[in-house]
Design an enzyme around this catalytic site. Structure first.
Site, PDB file in Angstrom:
ATOM      1  N   GLU A  22       5.753 -66.248  10.119  1.00  0.00           N
ATOM      2  CA  GLU A  22       6.087 -67.267  11.111  1.00  0.00           C
ATOM      3  C   GLU A  22       7.044 -66.738  12.170  1.00  0.00           C
ATOM      4  O   GLU A  22       6.925 -67.081  13.347  1.00  0.00           O
ATOM      5  CB  GLU A  22       6.717 -68.483  10.418  1.00  0.00           C
ATOM      6  N   GLU A  25      -2.737 -69.815  16.227  1.00  0.00           N
ATOM      7  CA  GLU A  25      -2.419 -69.280  17.550  1.00  0.00           C
ATOM      8  C   GLU A  25      -2.900 -67.843  17.768  1.00  0.00           C
ATOM      9  O   GLU A  25      -3.345 -67.484  18.870  1.00  0.00           O
ATOM     10  CB  GLU A  25      -0.916 -69.377  17.814  1.00  0.00           C
ATOM     11  N   THR A  62      -4.416 -78.222  23.219  1.00  0.00           N
ATOM     12  CA  THR A  62      -3.600 -77.369  22.357  1.00  0.00           C
ATOM     13  C   THR A  62      -3.958 -77.505  20.882  1.00  0.00           C
ATOM     14  O   THR A  62      -3.491 -76.717  20.070  1.00  0.00           O
ATOM     15  CB  THR A  62      -2.104 -77.684  22.567  1.00  0.00           C
ATOM     16  N   ASP A 108       5.923 -74.293  24.078  1.00  0.00           N
ATOM     17  CA  ASP A 108       4.661 -73.603  24.298  1.00  0.00           C
ATOM     18  C   ASP A 108       3.593 -74.372  25.070  1.00  0.00           C
ATOM     19  O   ASP A 108       3.143 -73.944  26.127  1.00  0.00           O
ATOM     20  CB  ASP A 108       4.095 -73.139  22.952  1.00  0.00           C
TER      21      ASP A 108
END
Length: 965
Positions: free
Chosen positions: A670, A865, A951, A553
């Site tokens: 998840e 996220e 991030t 990612d």
């Protein structure tokens, strides 16, 4: 005389006492300070008041740091010196001894010398300086010489050659020390930071209008609720886990999954500042200064996690607190201290980093290579942190370290991967061509050679390669592990330049033959590494997986963000991003079939052997980690002026919001899988298709059910027949016992007696296969029908308790196969389920949200996220619907994760009676709560036009002047 004898013992005892007093007096200088405080090595603070914050919703920072008491901090208590208490503000020190030196660009650079003993700076503590904390949490400087306890075996204590006492070390831990590099980059070959003025970049944030009083009241109320969660979580960490990595919020203990360097504390520094928690911020800085990055409980440093959490956290806290003007230079000092340790990971022949760094000098001093199977995310997600540090310190070596990784990705993307534009999950970063290396090792004789003009030609003779006019070695596709038969685009020749500059193993001084292995080795000083045929990044061994999820990612996330951080001056990052997003749109994006037919998108995973056009296996996954992609597409679409990507970003974000709304707890799992639509523009809910996807055996399930009932009917008929035969036998035996003579069996009796096969079936089990009744039963049926008699047809099922058949017995149907099941058949575990029953049971047992084919990982570990992309879309579009969606997410998360002292990961988001896992990751306070808070803040707080977030949600200032400052 009698009295003298009487007191001689007292005289003797008195003499001994006098002698001992004399000895004590001789040694009194060693013991006179025994009541002094235990020495502390933290240097004194230098006051430097921070200025007021900018207009981003920040307030003036407090001038005085609020620290813990001596008792709380585990330090000996001191009697406060009231005389100078008012004149002793507790401030964080500046960068000590900082001065400027000329850089390799003719500009000033920071040079941070090693810490020195504060005693040499202050005459009052020349012998031994101690920084102690009184009950009012103010910093005091006292004089307390280090105590040398006398060694009993050496009288007054051990002495050195100059007759000075030897200090006994109290810390025997191994510490990291800087070691000489084996593959250093010459100063002339360092890749420099771009020095031009940053380019004009399109604005990212929406032009927000003035809000109404009602809107502001609602927004601020929600913001305060988020802050309250942060205050509770921080208080729990501070009380039960201060100085450790993470809080265990259920048991109220701590754990150290990283390096034991207070991960949550460092990770949360900028969150404290952004939320206006100045007192907690300044208290935390006292703990930051205590962190010793040269020692760890872990044998290996996880480079990726350490970089994004610790290094990123320190740099961001420095940036948001006004940087050089903020008075918190300790943050930059600690960032440099950590970065110097991490720089050792780049000391490899191709300068690709070792991602799990054995920091102890015994191992760090040895030459090493990067791994042959490393994740894309870990390799490509170091760029922002080291680039920003290079901008702040004006030292190109930090930028050079990560720019070489970017170059390697760029060259690989240009060369082509199996899915052009993106990279497989695991890659070989060692820089060694295994195929060519096998060719070398197969050679019987490997002559000793030097690195000179004949090197490539000599190797070409041994490997079958060719040398071009530039004296470059061309191995060709047959020895290039990146080549793929049948894919012409991948069968590109692999060029190895003779002079690889600082990125190749040519930086070694020469070659020699290992006398034990007979293999050629490259010499690196006194150490050696096996010979290596150079190559760039290539896929790791095994199947290649392509996705935007875990292990991949953040590398893609960093391409547009790094472009922003460099002021748009490095075009490689733009090209890397645009090619990656095109590949994602072509290969990975899909629209799932969901009950309310919402127009949403997710990103899938493609698994291939290297020929995706023919062997691609697409897995339509939905993972929480992939939810960052909405924000990435949205921001990339704005800065690179691709409006369609902004729309895609919104649909990707909507997908993750839908996943939250679909579960019983209102929290996204998840990971799981969905059913893709065949047409992105025309996707309607199909219940039948969905149920078939839930049941992989739906085609054969009805047939299995019918076979079960057929076997059940046969078994029941056989058991009833056996029962009647046994009853007939008992009846016949009773007649014989009464008359004394056996009754001659009638024809009907012979036909109804049990066979051997009947006897075996008497003990049949539910799960056992039903055996065939055999020819005996067939013969019986034929005989019955041959007589043409109804009584013969049903003779085996008559009432055998009567000696003579009753009239009308032929109307009995007891011997027919039943068409309906018994009441207990539903409880038979051997009965296969019907398709409808299987689907209903799967949904009930797995608590599947409607639309999900399965949930592979049902827990939630406080991940950020999804709310990250919601925040980006709000700041980019200005649409307040994202605030409403975010609030539902926040309320659900708090409801099911809150504990007395923080928030905990939970076992299952599919069950409202879920179990808490007793883990509070540092990104809960570093990211998740920060994004929620900024969703309800004024838009100019951490504006996307002024900051770019790494991030781990750490904001770095975007450059406004040349050289990134």
């Amino acid at each position: 005389m009698f009295r003298l004898r009487r007191y001689r013992y007292y005289v003797f005892f008195a003499a001994i006492v006098v002698f001992l007093l004399y000895r004590v007096a001789r040694n009194s200088e060693q013991w006179e300070t025994v009541s002094a405080s235990f020495p502390h090595t933290v240097p004194p603070f230098t006051p430097k008041p921070p200025p007021a914050r900018d207009s981003g919703g920040n307030t003036q920072a407090h001038a005085e740091v609020k620290g813990g008491t001596a008792e709380d901090r585990g330090l000996p208590q001191q009697v406060p010196d009231k005389s100078d208490k008012a004149n002793s503000p507790n401030k964080v020190p500046d960068l000590k001894g900082q001065h400027r030196v000329a850089s390799d660009h003719g500009r000033d650079e920071f040079e941070l010398p090693p810490k020195s003993d504060p005693a040499v700076k202050d005459p009052a503590v020349k012998e031994a300086g101690v920084v102690a904390y009184d009950h009012n949490e103010a910093t005091k400087v006292t004089t307390a010489p280090i105590i040398n306890v006398p060694d009993k075996s050496n009288g007054q204590g051990a002495k050195d050659a100059d007759n000075n006492p030897i200090k006994i070390p109290t810390n025997t831990e191994t510490h990291w020390t800087k070691v000489p590099e084996h593959f250093p980059v010459p100063a002339s070959e360092l890749i420099p930071l771009p020095t031009d003025k940053p380019r004009k970049i399109p604005t990212i944030q929406y032009a927000f209008e003035k809000e109404s009083a009602t809107t502001r009241e609602t927004r601020e109320a929600r913001q305060q609720q988020v802050k309250a969660e942060m205050e509770r979580s921080w208080a729990g960490y501070w009380k039960y886990a201060r100085g450790h990595d993470e809080l265990s919020p259920v048991t109220k203990k701590f754990r150290d999954p990283f390096c034991g360097w207070a991960a949550t504390l460092v990770d949360s520094l900028d969150t404290l500042w952004i939320m206006g928690m100045e007192d907690e911020f300044e208290e935390a800085l006292l703990e930051v200064e205590k962190i010793d990055f040269t020692v760890s409980k872990r044998a290996e440093i996880p480079v990726f996690e350490t970089t994004i959490r610790y290094l990123g956290g320190l740099i961001a806290a420095y940036d948001v607190s006004s940087g050089d003007n903020g008075g918190y230079d300790i943050l930059l000092e600690k960032a440099v201290e950590l970065a110097e340790i991490l720089m050792g990971v780049f000391d490899t022949p191709n300068r690709m980093p070792v991602l799990y760094y054995n920091w102890k000098p015994k191992y760090a001093s040895k030459p090493k290579r990067a791994g042959t199977s490393v994740s894309v995310a870990e390799l490509g997600s170091l760029a922002m942190e080291f680039t920003r540090l290079a901008q702040l310190t004006k030292k190109n070596k930090y930028y050079d370290a990560v720019a070489r990784i970017t170059d390697a990705f760029y060259e690989w993307q240009e060369q082509g991967t199996s899915i052009p534009g993106i990279f497989p999950e695991h890659i070989d970063a060692s820089g060694c061509n295994i195929t060519a290396q096998n060719e070398l090792e197969a050679a019987k004789k490997v002559p000793d050679i030097d690195i000179n003009d004949n090197f490539n030609r000599d190797r070409a003779q041994r490997t079958g390669a060719t040398v071009n006019e530039h004296d470059e070695l061309d191995f060709g596709p047959e020895v290039d592990p990146g080549a793929h038969p049948g894919n012409p685009s991948m069968a590109k020749p692999h060029i190895m330049k003779r002079s690889q500059k600082s990125t190749a193993q040519m930086m070694n001084s020469g070659k020699q033959r290992n006398s034990e292995t007979s293999k050629a080795e490259l010499i690196a000083g006194e150490n050696t590494l096996p010979e290596c045929v150079s190559q760039g990044l290539t896929p790791g061994r095994g199947m290649q997986q392509y996705s935007m999820g875990g292990s991949q990612d953040s590398t893609y996330e960093y391409f547009p963000k790094q472009w922003l951080l460099l002021g748009g001056l490095e075009p490689k990052y733009k090209e890397l991003h645009l090619k990656a997003t095109e590949a994602v749109k072509k290969w990975l994006l899909y629209r799932p079939m969901v009950p309310d037919e919402r127009d949403i998108l997710f990103s899938s995973k493609v698994v291939t052997r290297g020929e995706p056009e023919t062997d691609a296996n697409t897995q339509y996954e939905v993972t929480h980690l992939t939810c960052f992609i909405g924000g990435m597409f949205g921001m990339g679409g704005k800065i690179f002026e691709v409006p369609a990507d902004v729309e895609i970003g919104a649909k990707l974000t909507e997908g993750c919001v839908w996943a939250y709304e679909s579960t019983a707890t209102g929290i996204m799992p998840e990971g799981g899988h969905l059913l893709p639509c065949s047409d992105l523009k025309n996707c309607h809910w199909n219940q039948t298709l969905y149920e078939k996807e839930l049941d992989p055996l739906f085609e054969s399930r009805e047939e299995q059910v019918q076979e079960y009932y057929d076997r059940k009917a046969k078994a029941k008929a056989a058991m009833e027949k056996k029962k009647k035969d046994e009853e007939f036998a008992r009846h016949h035996a009773q007649i014989k016992s009464e008359t004394g003579q056996p009754r001659k069996p009638a024809l009907d009796d012979k036909l109804s007696r049990g066979s051997h096969s009947d006897h075996e079936n008497a003990g049949i089990q539910k799960r056992a296969a039903i055996p065939d009744m055999g020819e005996r039963e067939d013969d019986l049926a034929e005989s019955s029908y041959a007589t043409g008699s109804k009584s013969a047809k049903f003779i085996g099922t008559q009432d055998l308790e009567d000696s003579d058949p009753a009239p009308g017995f032929e109307r009995s149907t007891a011997g027919q196969v039943p068409l309906q099941t018994n009441e207990d058949e539903d409880e038979d575990p051997s009965r296969p389920l019907t398709h409808a029953e299987y689907v209903a049971q799967k949904i009930e047992n797995e608590k599947l949200p409607k639309g999900f084919v399965d949930v592979t990982s049902r827990n939630y570990i406080l991940r950020p996220e999804a709310i990250e992309s919601v925040w980006y879309m709000y700041r980019i579009t200005g649409d307040k619907k994202w605030q409403e969606k975010g609030w539902k997410m926040f309320e659900s998360i708090v409801k099911y994760t809150a504990t007395d002292v923080g928030n905990s990961a939970i076992h299952s988001v599919l069950d409202t009676h879920t179990t808490k896992l007793n883990e509070m990751e540092s990104f809960w306070t570093a990211e998740t709560l920060k994004y929620f808070y900024m969703l309800y803040s004024e838009p100019n707080l951490i504006s996307l036009d002024n900051y770019v977030l790494n991030t781990e949600a750490h904001p770095f200032k975007r450059p406004k002047t040349s050289f990134g400052v």
